[in-house]
Motif scaffolding. Structure first.
Motif, PDB file in Angstrom:
ATOM      1  N   GLU A  38       0.832  -1.206   0.000  1.00  0.00           N
ATOM      2  CA  GLU A  38       0.000   0.000   0.000  1.00  0.00           C
ATOM      3  C   GLU A  38       0.867   1.257   0.000  1.00  0.00           C
ATOM      4  N   VAL A  39       1.959   1.253   0.757  1.00  0.00           N
ATOM      5  CA  VAL A  39       2.878   2.389   0.758  1.00  0.00           C
ATOM      6  C   VAL A  39       3.463   2.581  -0.642  1.00  0.00           C
ATOM      7  N   GLU A  40       3.874   1.504  -1.259  1.00  0.00           N
ATOM      8  CA  GLU A  40       4.447   1.567  -2.609  1.00  0.00           C
ATOM      9  C   GLU A  40       3.424   2.089  -3.622  1.00  0.00           C
ATOM     10  N   ARG A  41       2.197   1.586  -3.536  1.00  0.00           N
ATOM     11  CA  ARG A  41       1.130   2.025  -4.455  1.00  0.00           C
ATOM     12  C   ARG A  41       0.844   3.519  -4.283  1.00  0.00           C
ATOM     13  N   LEU A  42       0.790   3.969  -3.039  1.00  0.00           N
ATOM     14  CA  LEU A  42       0.488   5.377  -2.780  1.00  0.00           C
ATOM     15  C   LEU A  42       1.631   6.293  -3.199  1.00  0.00           C
ATOM     16  N   ALA A  44       3.530   5.785  -5.783  1.00  0.00           N
ATOM     17  CA  ALA A  44       3.358   5.898  -7.232  1.00  0.00           C
ATOM     18  C   ALA A  44       2.182   6.818  -7.564  1.00  0.00           C
ATOM     19  N   GLU A  45       1.101   6.702  -6.786  1.00  0.00           N
ATOM     20  CA  GLU A  45      -0.075   7.547  -6.994  1.00  0.00           C
ATOM     21  C   GLU A  45       0.274   9.020  -6.761  1.00  0.00           C
ATOM     22  N   LEU A  46       1.063   9.292  -5.725  1.00  0.00           N
ATOM     23  CA  LEU A  46       1.483  10.662  -5.426  1.00  0.00           C
ATOM     24  C   LEU A  46       2.354  11.209  -6.549  1.00  0.00           C
ATOM     25  N   ALA A  47       3.291  10.412  -7.031  1.00  0.00           N
ATOM     26  CA  ALA A  47       4.161  10.855  -8.130  1.00  0.00           C
ATOM     27  C   ALA A  47       3.342  11.182  -9.373  1.00  0.00           C
ATOM     28  N   GLU A  48       2.359  10.356  -9.664  1.00  0.00           N
ATOM     29  CA  GLU A  48       1.490  10.599 -10.832  1.00  0.00           C
ATOM     30  C   GLU A  48       0.679  11.883 -10.645  1.00  0.00           C
ATOM     31  N   ALA A  49       0.173  12.100  -9.439  1.00  0.00           N
ATOM     32  CA  ALA A  49      -0.600  13.308  -9.155  1.00  0.00           C
ATOM     33  C   ALA A  49       0.272  14.554  -9.270  1.00  0.00           C
ATOM     34  N   GLN A  50       1.535  14.454  -8.817  1.00  0.00           N
ATOM     35  CA  GLN A  50       2.455  15.583  -8.916  1.00  0.00           C
ATOM     36  C   GLN A  50       2.780  15.886 -10.376  1.00  0.00           C
ATOM     37  N   THR A  51       2.955  14.836 -11.173  1.00  0.00           N
ATOM     38  CA  THR A  51       3.254  15.013 -12.591  1.00  0.00           C
ATOM     39  C   THR A  51       2.111  15.713 -13.312  1.00  0.00           C
ATOM     40  N   ASP A  56      -5.923  17.894  -5.741  1.00  0.00           N
ATOM     41  CA  ASP A  56      -6.819  17.063  -4.926  1.00  0.00           C
ATOM     42  C   ASP A  56      -6.250  15.661  -4.771  1.00  0.00           C
ATOM     43  N   ALA A  57      -5.762  15.091  -5.865  1.00  0.00           N
ATOM     44  CA  ALA A  57      -5.173  13.750  -5.818  1.00  0.00           C
ATOM     45  C   ALA A  57      -3.913  13.738  -4.961  1.00  0.00           C
ATOM     46  N   MET A  58      -3.140  14.808  -5.032  1.00  0.00           N
ATOM     47  CA  MET A  58      -1.935  14.904  -4.202  1.00  0.00           C
ATOM     48  C   MET A  58      -2.318  14.911  -2.724  1.00  0.00           C
ATOM     49  N   GLN A  59      -3.329  15.684  -2.368  1.00  0.00           N
ATOM     50  CA  GLN A  59      -3.776  15.760  -0.974  1.00  0.00           C
ATOM     51  C   GLN A  59      -4.224  14.391  -0.466  1.00  0.00           C
ATOM     52  N   ARG A  60      -5.025  13.700  -1.269  1.00  0.00           N
ATOM     53  CA  ARG A  60      -5.510  12.372  -0.868  1.00  0.00           C
ATOM     54  C   ARG A  60      -4.354  11.394  -0.708  1.00  0.00           C
ATOM     55  N   LEU A  65      -0.768   8.227   2.485  1.00  0.00           N
ATOM     56  CA  LEU A  65       0.626   7.817   2.637  1.00  0.00           C
ATOM     57  C   LEU A  65       1.114   8.066   4.069  1.00  0.00           C
ATOM     58  N   ARG A  66       0.720   9.176   4.677  1.00  0.00           N
ATOM     59  CA  ARG A  66       1.091   9.429   6.083  1.00  0.00           C
ATOM     60  C   ARG A  66       0.537   8.313   6.966  1.00  0.00           C
ATOM     61  N   TYR A  67      -0.712   7.926   6.732  1.00  0.00           N
ATOM     62  CA  TYR A  67      -1.336   6.869   7.531  1.00  0.00           C
ATOM     63  C   TYR A  67      -0.572   5.555   7.384  1.00  0.00           C
ATOM     64  N   TRP A  68      -0.355   5.123   6.136  1.00  0.00           N
ATOM     65  CA  TRP A  68       0.255   3.816   5.904  1.00  0.00           C
ATOM     66  C   TRP A  68       1.732   3.784   6.308  1.00  0.00           C
ATOM     67  N   LYS A  69       2.446   4.906   6.173  1.00  0.00           N
ATOM     68  CA  LYS A  69       3.844   4.941   6.644  1.00  0.00           C
ATOM     69  C   LYS A  69       3.895   4.823   8.165  1.00  0.00           C
ATOM     70  N   GLN A  70       2.925   5.433   8.843  1.00  0.00           N
ATOM     71  CA  GLN A  70       2.879   5.315  10.295  1.00  0.00           C
ATOM     72  C   GLN A  70       2.555   3.885  10.692  1.00  0.00           C
ATOM     73  N   ARG A  71       1.635   3.246   9.970  1.00  0.00           N
ATOM     74  CA  ARG A  71       1.287   1.853  10.258  1.00  0.00           C
ATOM     75  C   ARG A  71       2.489   0.942  10.006  1.00  0.00           C
ATOM     76  N   LEU A  72       3.259   1.235   8.965  1.00  0.00           N
ATOM     77  CA  LEU A  72       4.465   0.451   8.668  1.00  0.00           C
ATOM     78  C   LEU A  72       5.501   0.639   9.779  1.00  0.00           C
ATOM     79  N   ALA A  73       5.669   1.866  10.242  1.00  0.00           N
ATOM     80  CA  ALA A  73       6.669   2.152  11.275  1.00  0.00           C
ATOM     81  C   ALA A  73       6.326   1.499  12.616  1.00  0.00           C
ATOM     82  N   THR A  74       5.047   1.292  12.881  1.00  0.00           N
ATOM     83  CA  THR A  74       4.635   0.735  14.174  1.00  0.00           C
ATOM     84  C   THR A  74       4.253  -0.743  14.100  1.00  0.00           C
ATOM     85  N   ALA A  75       4.382  -1.350  12.929  1.00  0.00           N
ATOM     86  CA  ALA A  75       3.980  -2.749  12.761  1.00  0.00           C
ATOM     87  C   ALA A  75       4.816  -3.667  13.646  1.00  0.00           C
ATOM     88  N   GLU A  76       4.121  -4.577  14.337  1.00  0.00           N
ATOM     89  CA  GLU A  76       4.766  -5.588  15.176  1.00  0.00           C
ATOM     90  C   GLU A  76       4.410  -6.953  14.586  1.00  0.00           C
TER      91      GLU A  76
END
Length: 152
Positions: A38-42, A44-51, A56-60, A65-76
């Motif tokens: 999900e982090v990887e997909r997002l 790519a989605e952010l890069a496409e939105a920036q391009t 609106d797509a960048m904001q989403r 991405l903030r949510y999923w990076k936090q979930r990745l950082a705290t995963a046990e």
């Protein structure tokens, strides 16, 4: 009011962050892989939105991405236990409900839960009722009861 009378700006209102669960972020190895994907997909989605300069797509994408990076950082990551005498995180539990239905649930992390596909969040009321119970024990399940008939 007509749009002709509304002041337009280039500012895009920032989306609020997604809520993070108060529970520990326990995950199976498969759950960790889902979060990483999900982090990887997002990204790519952010890069496409920036391009395409789609604000609106960048904001989403940034919010998610903030949510999923936090979930990745705290995963046990939890390994599956080999002891199948009691229900624990990762257990595959077979239940027989008082109406005769037989259901199987794997106890997994919150982000990978999908009860319709037999994956139950360890933080859910049913999973909490099942934890540390054995075959033959009866637990409250929804409006009825269910007996544990198998633990794998």
């Amino acid at each position: 009011m007509s749009r002709a009378f509304v002041k337009e700006t280039d500012a895009v209102e920032e989306l609020p962050d997604r809520l993070i669960s108060e529970h520990r972020n326990l995950v199976t190895p498969e759950g960790l892989a889902l979060i990483e994907a999900e982090v990887e997909r997002l990204q790519a989605e952010l890069a496409e939105a920036q391009t395409s300069d789609d604000r609106d797509a960048m904001q989403r994408a940034q919010r998610d991405l903030r949510y999923w990076k936090q979930r990745l950082a705290t995963a046990e990551v939890q390994s599956f236990l080999t002891d199948t005498s009691v229900v624990a995180f990762g257990s595959l539990v077979t239940l027989e409900r008082d109406d005769g239905r037989v259901q199987k649930y794997r106890i997994v992390g919150e982000d990978e839960s999908n009860p319709a596909k037999g994956k139950l969040s360890y933080a859910s009321p049913l999973a909490q009722a099942l934890m540390e119970k054995s075959v033959g024990d009866v637990v409250h399940a929804g409006t009825g009861e269910a007996e544990i008939v198998k633990i794998e």
